[in-house]
Structures are given as C-alpha cells and as structure tokens.
Motif scaffolding. Structure first.
Motif, PDB file in Angstrom:
ATOM      1  N   ASN A 101      10.299  47.831  10.488  1.00  8.39           N
ATOM      2  CA  ASN A 101      10.749  46.337   9.756  1.00  8.39           C
ATOM      3  C   ASN A 101       9.627  45.624   9.944  1.00  8.39           C
ATOM      4  OD1 ASN A 101      13.601  47.462  10.098  1.00  8.39           O
ATOM      5  ND2 ASN A 101      13.231  47.113  12.162  1.00  8.39           N
ATOM      6  N   THR A 102       9.474  44.810   8.662  1.00  5.13           N
ATOM      7  CA  THR A 102       8.355  43.713   8.411  1.00  5.13           C
ATOM      8  C   THR A 102       8.998  42.466   7.910  1.00  5.13           C
ATOM      9  OG1 THR A 102       7.015  45.781   8.002  1.00  5.13           O
ATOM     10  CG2 THR A 102       6.209  43.555   7.118  1.00  5.13           C
ATOM     11  N   ASN A 103       8.759  41.591   8.726  1.00  5.66           N
ATOM     12  CA  ASN A 103       9.031  40.049   8.240  1.00  5.66           C
ATOM     13  C   ASN A 103       7.615  39.746   7.997  1.00  5.66           C
ATOM     14  OD1 ASN A 103      11.828  40.332   9.356  1.00  5.66           O
ATOM     15  ND2 ASN A 103      10.722  40.154  11.256  1.00  5.66           N
ATOM     16  N   SER A 135      10.459  37.018   3.699  1.00  2.00           N
ATOM     17  CA  SER A 135      11.274  38.298   3.429  1.00  2.00           C
ATOM     18  C   SER A 135      11.344  39.150   4.562  1.00  2.00           C
ATOM     19  CB  SER A 135      10.759  39.150   2.104  1.00  2.00           C
ATOM     20  OG  SER A 135       9.342  39.539   2.441  1.00  2.00           O
ATOM     21  N   THR A 136      12.228  40.141   4.586  1.00  2.00           N
ATOM     22  CA  THR A 136      12.219  41.353   5.709  1.00  2.00           C
ATOM     23  C   THR A 136      12.478  42.279   4.926  1.00  2.00           C
ATOM     24  OG1 THR A 136      13.292  39.749   7.428  1.00  2.00           O
ATOM     25  CG2 THR A 136      13.706  42.204   7.727  1.00  2.00           C
ATOM     26  N   THR A 138      12.727  46.612   5.094  1.00  2.00           N
ATOM     27  CA  THR A 138      12.745  47.768   5.896  1.00  2.00           C
ATOM     28  C   THR A 138      12.372  49.126   5.426  1.00  2.00           C
ATOM     29  OG1 THR A 138      14.572  46.724   7.292  1.00  2.00           O
ATOM     30  CG2 THR A 138      14.408  49.216   7.279  1.00  2.00           C
ATOM     31  N   ASP A 165      15.627  38.104   1.503  1.00  2.00           N
ATOM     32  CA  ASP A 165      14.580  37.350   1.219  1.00  2.00           C
ATOM     33  C   ASP A 165      14.972  35.876   0.520  1.00  2.00           C
ATOM     34  OD1 ASP A 165      15.759  38.124  -1.075  1.00  2.00           O
ATOM     35  OD2 ASP A 165      13.832  38.728  -2.127  1.00  2.00           O
ATOM     36  N   TYR A 201      16.559  33.883   7.346  1.00  2.00           N
ATOM     37  CA  TYR A 201      15.349  34.855   7.861  1.00  2.00           C
ATOM     38  C   TYR A 201      15.692  35.618   9.112  1.00  2.00           C
ATOM     39  CZ  TYR A 201      14.294  30.995  10.647  1.00  2.00           C
ATOM     40  OH  TYR A 201      14.529  29.786  11.495  1.00  2.00           O
ATOM     41  N   TYR A 202      14.990  36.517   9.366  1.00  2.00           N
ATOM     42  CA  TYR A 202      15.009  37.490  10.713  1.00  2.00           C
ATOM     43  C   TYR A 202      13.667  37.208  11.159  1.00  2.00           C
ATOM     44  CZ  TYR A 202      19.124  39.797   8.901  1.00  2.00           C
ATOM     45  OH  TYR A 202      20.409  40.061   8.126  1.00  2.00           O
ATOM     46  N   ASP A 203      13.641  37.497  12.464  1.00  2.00           N
ATOM     47  CA  ASP A 203      12.239  37.439  13.220  1.00  2.00           C
ATOM     48  C   ASP A 203      12.067  39.028  14.082  1.00  2.00           C
ATOM     49  OD1 ASP A 203      13.639  37.441  15.889  1.00  2.00           O
ATOM     50  OD2 ASP A 203      12.743  35.244  16.333  1.00  2.00           O
ATOM     51  N   THR A 207      15.008  42.242  14.432  1.00  2.00           N
ATOM     52  CA  THR A 207      14.963  43.559  13.631  1.00  2.00           C
ATOM     53  C   THR A 207      14.511  44.663  14.903  1.00  2.00           C
ATOM     54  OG1 THR A 207      12.480  43.239  13.423  1.00  2.00           O
ATOM     55  CG2 THR A 207      14.143  42.618  11.456  1.00  2.00           C
ATOM     56  N   ASN A 235      22.649  43.162  11.620  1.00  2.00           N
ATOM     57  CA  ASN A 235      21.810  41.952  11.134  1.00  2.00           C
ATOM     58  C   ASN A 235      22.708  40.603  11.236  1.00  2.00           C
ATOM     59  OD1 ASN A 235      22.849  41.262   8.334  1.00  2.00           O
ATOM     60  ND2 ASN A 235      22.233  43.320   8.295  1.00  2.00           N
TER      61      ASN A 235
END
Length: 255
Positions: A101-103, A135-136, A138, A165, A201-203, A207, A235
């Motif tokens: 997972n990339t934020n 954006s997040t 996966t 996003d 958004y996520y952090d 994730t 999520n």
C-alpha cells in the motif's frame, strides 16, 4: 496518472532551458486539522524552473512539481479457498500474496519569486497557487515460486488498484536561501506553507491494518480465475483540510 507523467516530462524538458532551476529532496509535514488526523511525514522530490519576469529584474515566474510518499507498507497474506464437490471438501488451495500500500501526494504549482540580488547568499520569498493530488494505491503480488496466480509479463502483480484519490486546490507562500557554491550553482534551502481544501485520504496506520480475502465462489477458484476483483479491503477514510508545510533541500542552477 498518465497526465501526471506527461506533465513531469514537460517540466523536466523546460528545466534545461530555464533561467533558474532546482532539484530538491522534500519533507512534507501536515499542519492544523491535517496534523490532528495523521502524524505521517511525507518524503520525496521536487523539481522547479523559473524565468525572469523582465530581463534584469530579480522577479521570477515559474512552475514547480513535487511528489511525496507519506505512507508505505507491505504485508504477506496466505489466502485459502476450499474446493467442495457434493458437499465434501476435496482440496484446499493456498495462495501466497504480498499486499503493498502506497499513500502519496503529487503537487504542481505556479509561483512568483522575488530574489535579493546579493553575491553569496540570496534570500527569496514566493507565492504559489496550484493543485495537489492525494491518493492511496494498492498492489497485490503473487508470492508463489512459479508465479501461478499472476501474469508472467507483469512482475507477478495480480492486481493494481487506486483505492481512494482526490484533487485538492492548493495555494501558499514561502521562501528560502540560495547559497552560492559555484559560478552558477547554489545550495537551495526552502520552506513553503500550503493551504489545502478538504479531502478524504488514508495514512500508513490505516493501510497497515487492512486485510485481504477472497470473496468469489470457492468452487470455481483456480489459477485461471484469480483477479483483483476477487479481493476486498477493510477501510475507513479520514477527512480534513490538507494544510501542509514542505521543507526542501536541493541544488539550484542559474543561467
């Protein structure tokens, strides 16, 4: 994403012809409500170029692009699927996966900069206006030795998905110092503060807690039916304004 890559290429090309350009490492520190919602620190790179507003004046007009990752994690999962015939369990498939997972935050801004025309150390101030894209993403990767669950031409990737996003209108101000180290080479130390619209958004904490499960029909689960559509995520997105302090450490060039 394609538009982002095209814009980056154009800015990189223009850097070669600009009167002032810089390449920097960047750190992004959430501020105000954004900081209350996440303690993530972004890390990435920055590219900018500028032209004199008028020949012989220390006022520059330019553009800046910035990319930062503010959360990156990977978890290994072993999914299982029962194969049942006539009510009897006849086999169980084990699918070893890695979920990455990339934020990230991508920003592009126009700026006006006033530079003090000193010899060795040149302080400057600037105002900026533009957009940021948060954006997040996966990526689900097949960990099996023979890559049986993935496309062999795609580095064992089963699925790529943009989970969430948002585009954010962004504006701010900042300044820094150009420290001369050569005839046209400077150390560039800069700090910019941006006001950002509300976004979801996520952090990294979000994730890292996600789980992945197969939600298709186990009776039809085989190597030919695995796809990203068979995977689901837990999520709970966060929401706030997205004020950001960006610290930049780089090298600048003047022509």
């Amino acid at each position: 994403m394609k538009n982002i890559l095209v814009l980056s290429a154009l800015l990189l090309t223009n850097l070669c012809f600009a009167q002032m350009g810089s390449l920097s490492l960047t750190f992004g520190l959430p501020q105000n409500d954004f900081r209350e919602n996440t303690d993530a620190t972004g890390f990435g790179g920055d590219l900018s170029f500028a032209f004199p507003f008028q020949k012989g004046t220390p006022i520059y007009l330019g553009a800046d692009i910035n990319y930062m990752v503010y959360g990156l994690n990977s978890q290994d999962h072993d999914l299982t699927a029962d194969i049942v015939a006539n009510g009897q369990l006849i086999d169980q498939l084990i699918i070893p996966l890695r979920v990455t997972n990339t934020n990230s935050i991508f920003g592009t801004h126009l700026f006006m900069r006033a530079v003090a025309p000193f010899e060795l150390i040149q302080p400057y101030v600037e105002g900026l206006i533009g957009f940021r894209y948060i954006s997040t993403n996966t990526k689900i990767i097949d960990r099996s030795v023979d890559g049986r669950w993935s496309d062999d031409d795609d580095d064992n990737v089963i699925s790529r998905k943009t989970v969430l996003d948002d585009w954010i209108f962004s504006y701010g101000y900042g300044g820094g110092f150009l420290i001369k180290v050569g005839p046209s080479v400077f150390i560039d130390l800069r700090a910019d503060f941006f006001k950002g619209q509300r976004a979801r958004y996520y952090d990294g904490d979000d994730t890292s807690a996600w789980t992945v499960e197969f939600n298709g029909d186990p009776g039809t689960y085989d190597r030919n039916t695995v796809s990203g559509d068979n995977l689901s995520y837990e999520n709970q997105p966060r929401e706030s304004t997205t004020d950001l302090l960006v610290l930049k450490f780089g090298v600048a060039f003047k022509i």
